[in-house]
Design an enzyme around this catalytic site. Structure first.
Site, PDB file in Angstrom:
ATOM      1  N   ASN A   1       0.876  -1.173   0.000  1.00  0.00           N
ATOM      2  CA  ASN A   1       0.000   0.000   0.000  1.00  0.00           C
ATOM      3  C   ASN A   1       0.914   1.223   0.000  1.00  0.00           C
ATOM      4  O   ASN A   1       1.462   1.596   1.037  1.00  0.00           O
ATOM      5  CB  ASN A   1      -0.885  -0.041   1.248  1.00  0.00           C
ATOM      6  CG  ASN A   1      -1.860   1.115   1.288  1.00  0.00           C
ATOM      7  OD1 ASN A   1      -1.811   2.016   0.461  1.00  0.00           O
ATOM      8  ND2 ASN A   1      -2.745   1.108   2.266  1.00  0.00           N
TER       9      ASN A   1
ATOM     10  N   ARG B   1      -2.422  -2.106  -3.648  1.00  0.00           N
ATOM     11  CA  ARG B   1      -3.642  -1.336  -3.443  1.00  0.00           C
ATOM     12  C   ARG B   1      -3.578  -0.087  -4.320  1.00  0.00           C
ATOM     13  O   ARG B   1      -2.639   0.702  -4.235  1.00  0.00           O
ATOM     14  CB  ARG B   1      -3.754  -0.908  -1.980  1.00  0.00           C
ATOM     15  CG  ARG B   1      -4.951  -0.050  -1.763  1.00  0.00           C
ATOM     16  CD  ARG B   1      -4.921   0.623  -0.423  1.00  0.00           C
ATOM     17  NE  ARG B   1      -6.081   1.491  -0.294  1.00  0.00           N
ATOM     18  CZ  ARG B   1      -6.104   2.573   0.460  1.00  0.00           C
ATOM     19  NH1 ARG B   1      -5.054   2.925   1.158  1.00  0.00           N
ATOM     20  NH2 ARG B   1      -7.189   3.301   0.522  1.00  0.00           N
TER      21      ARG B   1
ATOM     22  N   HIS C   1     -12.698   2.924  -0.214  1.00  0.00           N
ATOM     23  CA  HIS C   1     -12.729   1.849   0.809  1.00  0.00           C
ATOM     24  C   HIS C   1     -13.432   0.594   0.287  1.00  0.00           C
ATOM     25  O   HIS C   1     -13.954  -0.195   1.081  1.00  0.00           O
ATOM     26  CB  HIS C   1     -13.486   2.287   2.092  1.00  0.00           C
ATOM     27  CG  HIS C   1     -12.853   3.404   2.844  1.00  0.00           C
ATOM     28  ND1 HIS C   1     -13.592   4.443   3.381  1.00  0.00           N
ATOM     29  CD2 HIS C   1     -11.564   3.642   3.181  1.00  0.00           C
ATOM     30  CE1 HIS C   1     -12.784   5.284   3.994  1.00  0.00           C
ATOM     31  NE2 HIS C   1     -11.548   4.828   3.895  1.00  0.00           N
TER      32      HIS C   1
ATOM     33  N   ARG D   1     -11.762  15.551   7.421  1.00  0.00           N
ATOM     34  CA  ARG D   1     -12.533  15.961   6.233  1.00  0.00           C
ATOM     35  C   ARG D   1     -13.958  16.332   6.635  1.00  0.00           C
ATOM     36  O   ARG D   1     -14.557  15.674   7.487  1.00  0.00           O
ATOM     37  CB  ARG D   1     -12.590  14.830   5.207  1.00  0.00           C
ATOM     38  CG  ARG D   1     -11.263  14.454   4.590  1.00  0.00           C
ATOM     39  CD  ARG D   1     -11.484  13.506   3.421  1.00  0.00           C
ATOM     40  NE  ARG D   1     -10.252  12.858   3.010  1.00  0.00           N
ATOM     41  CZ  ARG D   1     -10.021  11.554   3.119  1.00  0.00           C
ATOM     42  NH1 ARG D   1     -10.962  10.737   3.607  1.00  0.00           N
ATOM     43  NH2 ARG D   1      -8.879  11.041   2.732  1.00  0.00           N
TER      44      ARG D   1
ATOM     45  N   GLU E   1      -8.175  -5.221   5.061  1.00  0.00           N
ATOM     46  CA  GLU E   1      -8.002  -4.893   3.649  1.00  0.00           C
ATOM     47  C   GLU E   1      -6.826  -5.649   3.040  1.00  0.00           C
ATOM     48  O   GLU E   1      -6.884  -6.060   1.881  1.00  0.00           O
ATOM     49  CB  GLU E   1      -7.828  -3.384   3.488  1.00  0.00           C
ATOM     50  CG  GLU E   1      -9.146  -2.649   3.742  1.00  0.00           C
ATOM     51  CD  GLU E   1      -8.994  -1.151   3.892  1.00  0.00           C
ATOM     52  OE1 GLU E   1      -8.548  -0.721   4.984  1.00  0.00           O
ATOM     53  OE2 GLU E   1      -9.316  -0.425   2.959  1.00  0.00           O
TER      54      GLU E   1
END
Ligand code: ADP
Length: 401
Positions: A10, A94, A183, A244, A388
């Protein structure tokens, strides 16, 4: 299942997370993180299974150097976990944005790399870094098959009414401005686990997945397909997140530009990095551990922030229940969803109309797979730790298998 070791990568702009996973046992053989790549003070943290974490401060001028250090650590005589790179069967990367080009994971070849590159302007911070990670791996492991697993792919099943924005249609035709969602690997993994936990067919369930981490998103999965999700063209839309803003009136941007004498770029930076939970709490913290403590002490800044966060999630659950004409299971995952019983209680307090009641004992658990709704609850509420990396490893094995 084939028995091979999969290296999951990743790659961010200055960091690189990795895990080596055995496909048969699905155990993590080693994992680690390279930080501050290309910046002074770079370091690699490496943990072999059952061993101590080893942190080495060493210069990393670029991602190729970082990956070389990762491969050296994995094959090191003392702390390594494999004898040679031949024992790494494949690499799973990823990739943040696959645009409309990728509705599933794919083996990487030159054509795929070009197609990923065309998605760069949709994720200018992430995709170029992901590509650099692939190139660096290819340089060092030229004969090892590699797979690209996209954050956006799972959401490509959304119907048009869910992914179109109410703006001139030619913006979609000309520039592919639409909802993509992120996601996806997590939403897919968790919704599949939910079906397993409930011992029901995935294709027959209506599932809402609440991925509540620093980045947070929610998705509606009906009969095995994602039908809506809260993040949009970029990860800025939807829930209130760590830093965010999530949803807001787009006119606020011009209004704030004028009031603060800032340009659009600067205000977007505020919306991405200084807003959300951090902004709402008056700069107190973006971390829910701090917020939970302050909430329990009755501090207003934490109370208003956690209430707003929970309310937004509950509103989306209502919307997605409507979108699917019902819901069978609601799942909580990621750092906050897995570890914060208080926020799960606050969200569930809005869900009485669904007949949901939480089992307090079960809900007090953190970080494990557990059913937290009471036996009488028609709609099941589940906590499911996401994984993940394992999902990426599984996808990779499937492709190279
Ligand atoms: P991301 O992967 O998006 O950076 P995470 O999924 O790690 O984010 O979630 C980070 C959030 O999860 C933080 O707000 C943090 O407070 C919360 N969190 C993570 N671990 C725990 C824990 N063990 N107990 C309580 N909260 C936790």
């Amino acid at each position: 299942m084939k028995d091979m070791n999969i290296l999951v990568i990743n790659c961010g702009s200055s960091s690189l997370k990795f895990q080596l996973i055995n496909s048969k046992s699905e155990e993590v053989i080693a994992k680690g993180l390279c930080e501050r790549i290309g910046i002074e003070g770079s370091q690699i943290a490496y943990t072999p299974a059952g061993g101590e974490k080893i942190v080495t401060v060493t210069p990393m001028e670029n991602h190729t150097t970082a990956i070389r250090l990762v491969l050296n650590a994995l094959t090191d005589e003392k702390c390594g976990v494999v004898k040679s790179l031949d024992e790494i069967g494949a690499v799973g990367h990823r990739i943040v944005h696959g645009g409309e080009k990728f509705a599933s994971s794919t083996l990487i070849n030159e054509e795929v790399l070009k197609a990923i590159e065309t998605c760069n302007d949709l994720a200018p911070l992430h995709n170029p870094a992901n590509l650099i990670g692939i190139r660096a791996c290819q340089e060092l492991m030229p004969d090892t098959p590699m797979a690209a697993v996209f954050d956006t792919a799972f959401h490509q099943t959304m119907p048009k009414e869910a992914y179109l924005y109410g703006i001139p249609y030619h913006y979609y035709e000309d520039y592919r401005v639409r909802r993509y969602g992120f996601h996806g690997t997590s939403h897919s993994y968790v919704s599949h686990r939910a079906a397993c936990m409930l011992d029901k067919s995935y294709e027959e369930l209506k599932i809402i997945v609440c991925h509540l981490g620093n980045g947070a998103s929610i998705s509606a999965v009906k009969n095995g397909k994602c039908v809506d999700t809260s993040m949009g063209l970029t990860p800025l839309e939807g829930l209130i997140m760590g830093t965010r803003s999530g949803d807001l009136d787009p006119a606020i941007i011009e209004y704030l530009c004028n009031k603060e004498n800032k340009n659009v770029h600067e205000i977007l930076n505020v919306l991405n990095k200084e807003s959300g939970v951090l902004g709402l709490s008056g700069g107190f913290s973006s971390d829910f551990r701090d917020l939970e403590k302050a909430y329990n002490e009755g501090q207003e800044k934490a109370v208003r922030t956690m209430k707003a966060f929970a309310y937004r999630v509950a509103k989306y659950i209502g919307a997605y229940t409507a979108a699917m004409n019902g819901v069978d299971a609601i799942c909580f995952t990621a750092g906050i969803g897995e570890n914060n019983p208080l926020i799960r209680t606050m969200i569930s307090s809005y869900l009485g109309y669904l007949g949901i009641a939480l089992d307090e004992d079960a809900n007090s658990k953190r970080g494990e797979e557990v059913l937290i709704s009471t036996g009488g609850s028609k709609v099941k509420v589940l906590v499911i730790p996401t994984n993940e990396e394992l999902a990426i490893a599984r996808e990779t094995v499937e492709l190279v298998g």
